[in-house]
Design an enzyme around this catalytic site. Structure first.
Site, PDB file in Angstrom:
ATOM      1  N   GLN A   1       0.841  -1.208   0.000  1.00 48.78           N
ATOM      2  CA  GLN A   1       0.000   0.000   0.000  1.00 48.78           C
ATOM      3  C   GLN A   1       0.873   1.254   0.000  1.00 48.78           C
ATOM      4  OE1 GLN A   1      -2.170   0.406   3.694  1.00 48.78           O
ATOM      5  NE2 GLN A   1      -3.659   1.827   2.813  1.00 48.78           N
ATOM      6  N   GLY A   2       0.844   2.014  -1.083  1.00 50.70           N
ATOM      7  CA  GLY A   2       1.675   3.216  -1.192  1.00 50.70           C
ATOM      8  C   GLY A   2       0.883   4.480  -0.919  1.00 50.70           C
ATOM      9  N   TYR A   3       0.582   4.719   0.336  1.00 52.26           N
ATOM     10  CA  TYR A   3      -0.125   5.951   0.723  1.00 52.26           C
ATOM     11  C   TYR A   3       0.846   6.941   1.381  1.00 52.26           C
ATOM     12  CZ  TYR A   3      -5.006   4.262   0.170  1.00 52.26           C
ATOM     13  OH  TYR A   3      -6.200   3.824  -0.307  1.00 52.26           O
ATOM     14  N   SER A   4       1.404   6.532   2.546  1.00 58.24           N
ATOM     15  CA  SER A   4       2.159   7.472   3.378  1.00 58.24           C
ATOM     16  C   SER A   4       3.429   7.954   2.685  1.00 58.24           C
ATOM     17  CB  SER A   4       2.553   6.812   4.699  1.00 58.24           C
ATOM     18  OG  SER A   4       1.417   6.315   5.347  1.00 58.24           O
TER      19      SER A   4
ATOM     20  N   GLU B   1      -9.750  -1.283   5.418  1.00 59.07           N
ATOM     21  CA  GLU B   1      -8.625  -1.496   6.330  1.00 59.07           C
ATOM     22  C   GLU B   1      -9.058  -1.361   7.784  1.00 59.07           C
ATOM     23  OE1 GLU B   1      -5.368   1.282   5.786  1.00 59.07           O
ATOM     24  OE2 GLU B   1      -3.956  -0.142   6.662  1.00 59.07           O
TER      25      GLU B   1
ATOM     26  N   SER C   1      -4.127   6.743  13.057  1.00 61.42           N
ATOM     27  CA  SER C   1      -3.723   6.784  14.468  1.00 61.42           C
ATOM     28  C   SER C   1      -4.945   6.968  15.364  1.00 61.42           C
ATOM     29  CB  SER C   1      -2.745   7.948  14.689  1.00 61.42           C
ATOM     30  OG  SER C   1      -3.449   9.168  14.572  1.00 61.42           O
TER      31      SER C   1
ATOM     32  N   GLU D   1      -5.543   9.250  17.501  1.00 57.40           N
ATOM     33  CA  GLU D   1      -6.037  10.635  17.516  1.00 57.40           C
ATOM     34  C   GLU D   1      -6.948  10.880  16.312  1.00 57.40           C
ATOM     35  OE1 GLU D   1      -2.819   9.780  17.910  1.00 57.40           O
ATOM     36  OE2 GLU D   1      -2.676  10.195  20.054  1.00 57.40           O
TER      37      GLU D   1
END
Ligand SMILES: Cc1cc2nc3c(=O)[nH]c(=O)nc-3n(C[C@H](O)[C@H](O)[C@H](O)COP(=O)(O)OP(=O)(O)OC[C@H]3O[C@@H](n4cnc5c(N)ncnc54)[C@H](O)[C@@H]3O)c2cc1C
Length: 392
Positions: free
Chosen positions: A128-131, A246, A375, A377
């Site tokens: 998965q290439g998100y971040s 996810e 996360s 938060e």
């Protein structure tokens, strides 16, 4: 039995797993998992293909693409039986649970025929290439870009924390395809081969000493013009659909694995005497109760319209699991602070490291649970704003 489960399905799954893990795959039992992704990769890949060949992958997919169109209750039952059998951690889960359902939702017929069967058969693995270094929680800040040139997308940029990129054949890459566009406009969801020129994968060492994730550099990497999911420029909507998968259903069956970990913590507490400590005993009981709540919440998600339940699931399980990691350390006492073999062999002095035991690894890797897939938060923000309707 889970409400809605097909009678006999669980028993069939249990019997198959028992037999399959008794023969040539006996050595695969218990391999892999968080902090242990390096274990027995080739054997686990062979296992993935064995599962696929016998129709035990992608259970919820339509029959047309090789699935069983199994209801969620059966999928959850299978996950439970899988954990009960101590079957190895799956190497194809990103394809099966993230990109596969997204292809089903947004792909055209050609894309479905191209990409779904190899995932189901365990022949192509995904990442998965998100971040990116400056785009994590704030995913709309992605800067990796792609432009069309000679019938292909040409991709340039950097992704980071890309789990299993070192073994993946393909990556779904969120990137900017409209120059000058901002935030969630002008993004596209590209399907990019990992083994072509222009793709460099560099492992990142984690707290556990292993490298489950990586940096990925795209330097003029190419993919066919047709390998875009959804319309070019509409990638944000597609990316959000993947995140729903996810954070939601893919974690339904994991309580049984958690139960096994908790049992190990309790067993250790009995052995070390920590179970006689009233404070630690309280924490053990609380962990057990909260795990029951987690399973009941997962059952509520099987209903027709899982709304708030789905949003709180990620927050709840990840916070619980992180606390379990802390408890795993606490019940070991001082021994938990030392790697096996360190003191005896004088390895501390030599600057060498011993093996982590199972509970130490649980502690260290569970620190990541409240970060990936959104996360805590960010989850709280989502629950506050979208579920409870509180002001931003
Ligand atoms: C084990 C692991 C595996 C991963 N695998 C993948 C992968 O396969 N593919 C992939 O693309 N990514 C992956 N990630 C990356 C993960 O999705 C990001 O780490 C995550 O989205 C957080 O982004 P960040 O690390 O940039 O932290 P930041 O976004 O910089 O956040 C830093 C801190 O600020 C807080 N914060 C940020 N924004 C807000 C806000 N608006 N309100 C309140 N608090 C806020 C965060 O909660 C966090 O505590 C993985 C991460 C881990 C730990």
């Amino acid at each position: 039995m889970i409400p809605g489960e097909t009678p006999g399905f669980r028993e069939q799954a249990r019997a198959w797993l028992e037999e399959a893990l008794g023969g040539e795959f006996a050595a695969a039992r218990g391999l892999g998992g968080p902090g242990r992704e390096h274990e027995g990769h080739d054997l686990r890949l062979a296992w993935e293909r064995h599962l696929g060949a016998h129709g035990w992958t992608c259970l919820g997919w339509p029959e047309r693409y090789g699935g069983r169109a199994a209801p969620l209750a059966d999928q959850m039952a299978f996950h439970e039986e899988y954990a009960r059998a101590d079957a190895p951690a799956r190497v194809g889960h990103i394809g099966e649970t993230l990109v596969g359902p997204t292809v089903l939702e947004f792909g055209d017929e050609e894309q479905k025929e191209r990409f779904l069967p190899p995932i189901r058969r365990g022949e192509e693995l995904w990442c998965q290439g998100y971040s990116e270094p400056d785009a994590g929680s704030d995913l709309a800040a992605v800067r990796t870009s792609a432009r069309l040139e000679g019938g292909e997308w040409v991709i340039t940029g950097q992704k980071v924390w890309t789990s299993l990129a070192h073994v993946a054949d393909w990556c779904f890459v969120l990137c900017r395809t409209e120059p000058g566009s901002r935030r969630h406009h002008g993004l596209s969801y590209l399907l990019v081969p990992m083994r072509g020129p222009g793709v460099t994968v560099r492992p990142i060492t984690q707290l556990t000493g292993t490298s489950e994730f990586n940096e990925v550099f795209f330097d003029g990497a190419r993919t066919a013009a047709g390998n875009v999911l959804g319309a070019p420029g509409d990638g944000w909507r597609v990316a959000m659909a993947t995140l729903r998968h996810e954070r939601g259903a893919s974690t339904l069956g994991q309580q049984l694995g958690f139960r096994r970990e908790l049992a190990k913590v309790v067993e250790t507490a009995r052995r070390t005497g920590a179970a006689d400590d009233p404070v630690l005993r309280d924490r053990l009981v609380r962990a057990w109760l909260e795990l029951e709540v987690m399973r009941l919440n997962a059952l509520r998600m099987l209903g027709p319209d899982p709304g708030p339940e789905a949003s709180i699931a990620k927050l709840y399980w990840s916070e619980w699991h992180r606390r379990l990691g802390e408890l795993a350390q606490a019940v070991q006492g001082r021994a938990g602070l030392v790697r096996a073999g360190l003191v005896k062999a004088g390895l501390v002095k030599a600057g060498l490291v011993g093996e982590l035991n199972e509970l130490q690894r649980l502690y260290l890797f569970s620190r990541a649970d409240t970060i990936y897939a959104g996360s805590s938060e960010i989850q709280r923000n989502i629950i506050a704003e979208r579920t409870l309707g509180l002001p931003r």
